[in-house]
Design a protein around this motif. Sequence first.
Motif, PDB file in Angstrom:
ATOM      1  N   MET A   1     103.420 -44.337  47.378  1.00  0.00           N
ATOM      2  CA  MET A   1     102.510 -43.805  49.012  1.00  0.00           C
ATOM      3  C   MET A   1     102.044 -43.393  48.973  1.00  0.00           C
ATOM      4  N   ALA A   2     100.835 -43.359  48.857  1.00  0.00           N
ATOM      5  CA  ALA A   2      99.855 -42.648  48.794  1.00  0.00           C
ATOM      6  C   ALA A   2      98.672 -42.951  50.101  1.00  0.00           C
ATOM      7  N   ALA A   3      97.784 -42.985  50.319  1.00  0.00           N
ATOM      8  CA  ALA A   3      96.698 -43.096  51.338  1.00  0.00           C
ATOM      9  C   ALA A   3      95.713 -42.087  52.294  1.00  0.00           C
ATOM     10  N   THR A   4      94.631 -42.416  52.640  1.00  0.00           N
ATOM     11  CA  THR A   4      94.117 -42.308  52.942  1.00  0.00           C
ATOM     12  C   THR A   4      93.780 -42.300  54.490  1.00  0.00           C
ATOM     13  N   ILE A   5      93.402 -41.585  55.508  1.00  0.00           N
ATOM     14  CA  ILE A   5      93.331 -42.352  57.135  1.00  0.00           C
ATOM     15  C   ILE A   5      92.022 -43.303  56.846  1.00  0.00           C
ATOM     16  N   GLU A   6      91.285 -43.153  55.997  1.00  0.00           N
ATOM     17  CA  GLU A   6      90.339 -44.342  55.784  1.00  0.00           C
ATOM     18  C   GLU A   6      90.486 -45.485  55.096  1.00  0.00           C
ATOM     19  N   THR A   7      92.070 -45.325  54.928  1.00  0.00           N
ATOM     20  CA  THR A   7      92.152 -46.786  54.386  1.00  0.00           C
ATOM     21  C   THR A   7      93.734 -47.032  54.366  1.00  0.00           C
ATOM     22  N   MET A   8      94.264 -46.210  55.306  1.00  0.00           N
ATOM     23  CA  MET A   8      95.305 -46.908  56.100  1.00  0.00           C
ATOM     24  C   MET A   8      95.953 -47.985  56.458  1.00  0.00           C
ATOM     25  N   GLY A   9      96.750 -48.201  56.749  1.00  0.00           N
ATOM     26  CA  GLY A   9      97.017 -49.884  56.622  1.00  0.00           C
ATOM     27  C   GLY A   9      96.941 -50.732  57.880  1.00  0.00           C
TER      28      GLY A   9
ATOM     29  N   HIS B   1      99.449 -40.942  83.409  1.00  0.00           N
ATOM     30  CA  HIS B   1     100.392 -41.196  82.479  1.00  0.00           C
ATOM     31  C   HIS B   1      98.781 -42.215  81.205  1.00  0.00           C
ATOM     32  N   GLN B   2      99.728 -40.723  80.600  1.00  0.00           N
ATOM     33  CA  GLN B   2      98.634 -40.346  79.364  1.00  0.00           C
ATOM     34  C   GLN B   2      99.223 -39.983  78.273  1.00  0.00           C
ATOM     35  N   ILE B   3      98.604 -39.843  77.191  1.00  0.00           N
ATOM     36  CA  ILE B   3      99.070 -38.147  76.070  1.00  0.00           C
ATOM     37  C   ILE B   3      97.831 -37.311  75.650  1.00  0.00           C
ATOM     38  N   THR B   4      98.335 -36.436  75.521  1.00  0.00           N
ATOM     39  CA  THR B   4      96.718 -35.189  75.788  1.00  0.00           C
ATOM     40  C   THR B   4      96.568 -35.024  74.622  1.00  0.00           C
ATOM     41  N   GLY B   5      95.421 -33.938  74.551  1.00  0.00           N
ATOM     42  CA  GLY B   5      95.316 -33.385  73.526  1.00  0.00           C
ATOM     43  C   GLY B   5      96.511 -32.357  72.585  1.00  0.00           C
TER      44      GLY B   5
ATOM     45  N   SER C   1      96.763 -45.017  66.520  1.00  0.00           N
ATOM     46  CA  SER C   1      96.096 -44.406  66.793  1.00  0.00           C
ATOM     47  C   SER C   1      95.679 -43.200  67.113  1.00  0.00           C
ATOM     48  N   LEU C   2      97.130 -42.466  66.324  1.00  0.00           N
ATOM     49  CA  LEU C   2      97.735 -41.174  67.021  1.00  0.00           C
ATOM     50  C   LEU C   2      97.636 -40.330  65.609  1.00  0.00           C
ATOM     51  N   ALA C   3      98.189 -41.552  64.482  1.00  0.00           N
ATOM     52  CA  ALA C   3      98.357 -40.883  63.181  1.00  0.00           C
ATOM     53  C   ALA C   3      97.862 -39.646  63.002  1.00  0.00           C
ATOM     54  N   ASN C   4      96.363 -39.653  62.694  1.00  0.00           N
ATOM     55  CA  ASN C   4      95.576 -39.148  62.463  1.00  0.00           C
ATOM     56  C   ASN C   4      95.700 -37.585  62.453  1.00  0.00           C
ATOM     57  N   TYR C   5      96.768 -37.389  63.687  1.00  0.00           N
ATOM     58  CA  TYR C   5      96.986 -36.444  64.250  1.00  0.00           C
ATOM     59  C   TYR C   5      98.720 -35.417  63.984  1.00  0.00           C
ATOM     60  N   LEU C   6      98.778 -36.160  63.086  1.00  0.00           N
ATOM     61  CA  LEU C   6     100.258 -35.535  62.689  1.00  0.00           C
ATOM     62  C   LEU C   6     100.568 -35.968  61.598  1.00  0.00           C
ATOM     63  N   PRO C   7     101.375 -34.573  61.012  1.00  0.00           N
ATOM     64  CA  PRO C   7     102.106 -34.104  59.954  1.00  0.00           C
ATOM     65  C   PRO C   7     101.357 -35.247  59.338  1.00  0.00           C
ATOM     66  N   ALA C   8     100.886 -34.651  57.757  1.00  0.00           N
ATOM     67  CA  ALA C   8     100.387 -35.518  56.592  1.00  0.00           C
ATOM     68  C   ALA C   8     101.819 -36.183  55.784  1.00  0.00           C
ATOM     69  N   ASN C   9     102.877 -35.274  56.008  1.00  0.00           N
ATOM     70  CA  ASN C   9     104.532 -35.427  55.455  1.00  0.00           C
ATOM     71  C   ASN C   9     105.602 -36.752  56.179  1.00  0.00           C
TER      72      ASN C   9
END
Length: 224
Positions: free
Chosen positions: A1-9, A208-212, A50-58
């Motif tokens: 189940m491994a993937a990288t951000i560049e190859t994420m589905g 009405h947003q999600i901030t860093g 698009s937020l997946a990049n900022y979430l824990p890798a597990n």
Amino acid sequence: MAATIETMGNNLNTDLGLSYLIKPATNTAGKQKALILLHGVGSNEKDLYSLANYLPANYTVISPRGPFVLGEGRFAWYEVDFSSGNPQINAGQEAQSREAIREFIVQVKEKYKLDEVYLGGFSQGAIMSYTIGLTQPELVTGVLAFSGRILQEIRPLVAAPALLKDLRVLIAHGTQDGTLPVHYAREAKTYLEGLNIKPSYHEFNGGHQITGDVLTAVSEWLKV
């Protein structure tokens, strides 16, 4: 189940009850965890994905598409009318989406062999996340509510406090939100505390947003 951000589905999957995008976890040690993200009204599955990049890798990140079509590339979990000043929901569509999300969570757990599922969303997606977590807490480990509210319509269906004792909740809301004002978040916090749920609560200076800063808090909260 491994993937990288560049190859994420980035291809839409249609094998389950809801169409969805998925980014598999890159760290699969320990419990298999997933975060399902529900978009807001008029958006689509690409938005919160698009937020997946900022979430824990597990965490496997899954972003389904709402079942009701509003226009080209625009979807919803139910139609809502803001013309009166107070949001009026299409209760029949909300009930249909509630069942669709419930079924989707069951399917996702089975297909991807998940131990824990968190359910989060923005605006209408946050509303649906609250609804699932509070009415069917056995389905999810936690709820993340970004700029949402708890529907009055579902409160008679909320599970008994004894069944909610292990439910984790994170709330984030902008104090300048003109779509769903921050009083909805404050009401949700008070309501949850009445059910003996102590949410991780975050107000921020924004709309009405999600901030860093919110994403940083979410990432830390998920590292349990």
